[in-house]
Design a protein around this motif. Structure first.
Motif, PDB file in Angstrom:
ATOM      1  N   ARG A 154       0.829  -1.203   0.000  1.00 38.09           N
ATOM      2  CA  ARG A 154       0.000   0.000   0.000  1.00 38.09           C
ATOM      3  C   ARG A 154       0.870   1.263   0.000  1.00 38.09           C
ATOM      4  O   ARG A 154       0.913   2.013   0.968  1.00 38.09           O
ATOM      5  N   GLU A 155       1.565   1.521  -1.098  1.00 33.64           N
ATOM      6  CA  GLU A 155       2.353   2.748  -1.241  1.00 33.64           C
ATOM      7  C   GLU A 155       3.424   2.865  -0.145  1.00 33.64           C
ATOM      8  O   GLU A 155       3.765   1.885   0.515  1.00 33.64           O
ATOM      9  N   THR A 156       3.938   4.066   0.036  1.00 31.24           N
ATOM     10  CA  THR A 156       5.010   4.271   1.013  1.00 31.24           C
ATOM     11  C   THR A 156       4.484   4.229   2.450  1.00 31.24           C
ATOM     12  O   THR A 156       5.270   4.075   3.385  1.00 31.24           O
ATOM     13  N   TYR A 157       3.177   4.354   2.638  1.00 35.94           N
ATOM     14  CA  TYR A 157       2.604   4.204   3.982  1.00 35.94           C
ATOM     15  C   TYR A 157       2.874   2.796   4.501  1.00 35.94           C
ATOM     16  O   TYR A 157       3.323   2.601   5.633  1.00 35.94           O
ATOM     17  N   SER A 158       2.619   1.795   3.661  1.00 31.93           N
ATOM     18  CA  SER A 158       2.891   0.413   4.050  1.00 31.93           C
ATOM     19  C   SER A 158       4.372   0.198   4.325  1.00 31.93           C
ATOM     20  O   SER A 158       4.749  -0.491   5.282  1.00 31.93           O
ATOM     21  N   ALA A 159       5.216   0.790   3.489  1.00 28.31           N
ATOM     22  CA  ALA A 159       6.656   0.620   3.666  1.00 28.31           C
ATOM     23  C   ALA A 159       7.116   1.204   4.996  1.00 28.31           C
ATOM     24  O   ALA A 159       7.919   0.598   5.717  1.00 28.31           O
ATOM     25  N   ALA A 160       6.611   2.383   5.345  1.00 27.39           N
ATOM     26  CA  ALA A 160       6.988   3.018   6.609  1.00 27.39           C
ATOM     27  C   ALA A 160       6.496   2.204   7.798  1.00 27.39           C
ATOM     28  O   ALA A 160       7.225   2.010   8.790  1.00 27.39           O
ATOM     29  N   LYS A 161       5.269   1.711   7.720  1.00 27.57           N
ATOM     30  CA  LYS A 161       4.722   0.930   8.823  1.00 27.57           C
ATOM     31  C   LYS A 161       5.405  -0.438   8.928  1.00 27.57           C
ATOM     32  O   LYS A 161       5.563  -0.976  10.034  1.00 27.57           O
ATOM     33  N   ALA A 162       5.818  -0.999   7.801  1.00 28.38           N
ATOM     34  CA  ALA A 162       6.569  -2.254   7.837  1.00 28.38           C
ATOM     35  C   ALA A 162       7.905  -2.052   8.551  1.00 28.38           C
ATOM     36  O   ALA A 162       8.366  -2.932   9.287  1.00 28.38           O
ATOM     37  N   TRP A 163       8.522  -0.896   8.343  1.00 27.54           N
ATOM     38  CA  TRP A 163       9.763  -0.585   9.069  1.00 27.54           C
ATOM     39  C   TRP A 163       9.501  -0.564  10.574  1.00 27.54           C
ATOM     40  O   TRP A 163      10.269  -1.127  11.354  1.00 27.54           O
ATOM     41  N   LEU A 164       8.397   0.071  10.991  1.00 30.71           N
ATOM     42  CA  LEU A 164       8.069   0.145  12.417  1.00 30.71           C
ATOM     43  C   LEU A 164       7.858  -1.244  13.008  1.00 30.71           C
ATOM     44  O   LEU A 164       8.284  -1.509  14.133  1.00 30.71           O
ATOM     45  N   VAL A 165       7.186  -2.106  12.266  1.00 24.39           N
ATOM     46  CA  VAL A 165       6.950  -3.463  12.762  1.00 24.39           C
ATOM     47  C   VAL A 165       8.272  -4.208  12.909  1.00 24.39           C
ATOM     48  O   VAL A 165       8.538  -4.842  13.944  1.00 24.39           O
ATOM     49  N   SER A 166       9.118  -4.155  11.895  1.00 22.66           N
ATOM     50  CA  SER A 166      10.399  -4.842  11.953  1.00 22.66           C
ATOM     51  C   SER A 166      11.267  -4.293  13.082  1.00 22.66           C
ATOM     52  O   SER A 166      11.891  -5.054  13.840  1.00 22.66           O
ATOM     53  N   PHE A 167      11.306  -2.993  13.208  1.00 25.27           N
ATOM     54  CA  PHE A 167      12.085  -2.338  14.270  1.00 25.27           C
ATOM     55  C   PHE A 167      11.587  -2.758  15.646  1.00 25.27           C
ATOM     56  O   PHE A 167      12.377  -3.062  16.549  1.00 25.27           O
ATOM     57  N   SER A 168      10.278  -2.797  15.818  1.00 24.52           N
ATOM     58  CA  SER A 168       9.694  -3.155  17.114  1.00 24.52           C
ATOM     59  C   SER A 168       9.968  -4.607  17.464  1.00 24.52           C
ATOM     60  O   SER A 168      10.257  -4.928  18.624  1.00 24.52           O
ATOM     61  N   ARG A 169       9.875  -5.486  16.479  1.00 18.05           N
ATOM     62  CA  ARG A 169      10.185  -6.899  16.726  1.00 18.05           C
ATOM     63  C   ARG A 169      11.617  -7.065  17.212  1.00 18.05           C
ATOM     64  O   ARG A 169      11.885  -7.784  18.170  1.00 18.05           O
ATOM     65  N   TRP A 170      12.534  -6.383  16.518  1.00 19.05           N
ATOM     66  CA  TRP A 170      13.940  -6.472  16.924  1.00 19.05           C
ATOM     67  C   TRP A 170      14.145  -5.882  18.313  1.00 19.05           C
ATOM     68  O   TRP A 170      14.802  -6.482  19.168  1.00 19.05           O
ATOM     69  N   ALA A 171      13.596  -4.677  18.558  1.00 19.39           N
ATOM     70  CA  ALA A 171      13.820  -3.999  19.838  1.00 19.39           C
ATOM     71  C   ALA A 171      13.237  -4.791  21.001  1.00 19.39           C
ATOM     72  O   ALA A 171      13.835  -4.865  22.082  1.00 19.39           O
ATOM     73  N   ASN A 172      12.083  -5.405  20.793  1.00 17.26           N
ATOM     74  CA  ASN A 172      11.489  -6.204  21.863  1.00 17.26           C
ATOM     75  C   ASN A 172      12.381  -7.398  22.195  1.00 17.26           C
ATOM     76  O   ASN A 172      12.578  -7.748  23.367  1.00 17.26           O
ATOM     77  N   LEU A 173      12.933  -8.015  21.166  1.00 18.84           N
ATOM     78  CA  LEU A 173      13.836  -9.132  21.373  1.00 18.84           C
ATOM     79  C   LEU A 173      15.131  -8.685  22.052  1.00 18.84           C
ATOM     80  O   LEU A 173      15.637  -9.333  22.970  1.00 18.84           O
ATOM     81  N   ALA A 174      15.653  -7.539  21.622  1.00 16.67           N
ATOM     82  CA  ALA A 174      16.944  -7.067  22.120  1.00 16.67           C
ATOM     83  C   ALA A 174      16.885  -6.582  23.561  1.00 16.67           C
ATOM     84  O   ALA A 174      17.852  -6.758  24.317  1.00 16.67           O
ATOM     85  N   TYR A 175      15.766  -5.978  23.963  1.00 13.55           N
ATOM     86  CA  TYR A 175      15.726  -5.309  25.264  1.00 13.55           C
ATOM     87  C   TYR A 175      14.803  -5.965  26.288  1.00 13.55           C
ATOM     88  O   TYR A 175      14.724  -5.495  27.430  1.00 13.55           O
ATOM     89  N   ALA A 176      14.111  -7.027  25.910  1.00 10.82           N
ATOM     90  CA  ALA A 176      13.201  -7.673  26.861  1.00 10.82           C
ATOM     91  C   ALA A 176      13.927  -8.139  28.115  1.00 10.82           C
ATOM     92  O   ALA A 176      13.401  -8.019  29.231  1.00 10.82           O
ATOM     93  N   ARG A 177      15.134  -8.660  27.951  1.00  8.23           N
ATOM     94  CA  ARG A 177      15.884  -9.153  29.109  1.00  8.23           C
ATOM     95  C   ARG A 177      16.316  -8.029  30.034  1.00  8.23           C
ATOM     96  O   ARG A 177      16.733  -8.290  31.170  1.00  8.23           O
ATOM     97  N   ARG A 178      16.227  -6.807  29.560  1.00  8.14           N
ATOM     98  CA  ARG A 178      16.601  -5.656  30.384  1.00  8.14           C
ATOM     99  C   ARG A 178      15.367  -4.895  30.869  1.00  8.14           C
ATOM    100  O   ARG A 178      15.448  -3.743  31.269  1.00  8.14           O
TER     101      ARG A 178
END
Length: 260
Positions: A154-178
């Motif tokens: 869905r245009e660049t809106y989807s691309a931007a939101k996909a970045w947020l999802v990927s970033f959040s998945r990584w950050a949750n994994l990286a910082y959950a132990r802290r």
């Protein structure tokens, strides 16, 4: 709820895009739970009115911070507030956003750059700022309001939101132990001012597809509290996101965004 009933009386949440829609509902539900809130948006008058309402209704402190998060100075002002060690922020909700009605090739590139900065760069900067204090305290919660569009073409809106999802998945994994929980909340069509502001004809989506902000926020907060990296409110949108992984893109692209 009286002050004595509050479970989180010493805890503060900062919500961007807090004057309407999903952002306003995040601020309201967090205040209802006893959190003091910092409300960020561009419109000072609307911010003050919302803040006064929350203080009167829930007996919390509601601070207003007028800032345009598509502007460097606005981002810097919010970063400064998040970085103040004397006034820690324990919950960050990156909700501010905008939509572009026309296709990528038809849009002015300045509008596309503003769109990208607001959804990606500003959310990244605020998350980075919030993490500094959270890591010291070994606790914190970050919610990035994405969209089910993250799973669709869905245009660049989807691309931007996909970045947020990927970033959040990584950050949750990286910082959950802290002690830090990071969640991307991915609603579908939601009854807010968002589509009206972009000039979209909301009749392109059938009534059954529309959600209310109260449900989106309630489920998003609950999933974040449970440590889930991605929250997709409503079963209908969970099914859509799952189907998008296996069906041809043309079948899951969604209805065209016709102007009003």
């Amino acid at each position: 709820m009286t002050p004595a009933d509050r479970k989180h009386s010493e805890t503060t949440a900062l919500v961007t895009g807090a004057t309407a829609g999903i952002g306003a509902e995040f601020a309201r539900q967090l205040a209802e739970q006893g959190y003091d809130v910092i409300m960020v948006a561009r419109d000072t008058a609307r911010l003050q009115a919302k803040a006064e309402e929350l203080e009167r209704r829930y007996r919390v402190r509601a601070e207003v911070l007028a800032a345009d998060l598509a502007d460097d100075a606005g981002v810097a002002a919010v970063v400064a507030r998040l970085s103040d060690p004397a006034r820690p922020v324990d919950i960050l909700v990156n909700n501010a956003g905008m939509g572009l009605l026309r296709s990528f090739a038809e849009n002015d590139i300045a509008d596309e750059k503003r769109h990208l900065k607001l959804h990606v760069e500003s959310a990244m900067e605020l998350t980075h700022a919030a993490l500094q204090g959270m890591l010291v305290r070994q606790s914190g919660r970050i919610i990035n309001v994405a969209s089910v569009a993250a799973f669709l073409p869905r245009e660049t809106y989807s691309a931007a939101k996909a970045w947020l999802v990927s970033f959040s998945r990584w950050a949750n994994l990286a910082y959950a132990r802290r002690g830090i929980r990071v969640t991307a909340v991915c609603p579908g069509f939601t009854r807010t001012e968002f589509h009206d502001r972009m000039g979209m004809d909301t009749t392109v989506a059938p009534r059954w597809m529309w959600l209310q902000p109260e449900r989106v926020v309630r489920e998003g907060l609950a999933d974040n509290a449970r440590g889930k990296a991605v929250s997709i409110p409503a079963k209908r949108y969970k099914v859509l996101a799952a189907a998008a992984r296996i069906l041809p893109s043309r079948l899951v692209a969604g209805p065209p965004r016709r102007p009003v």
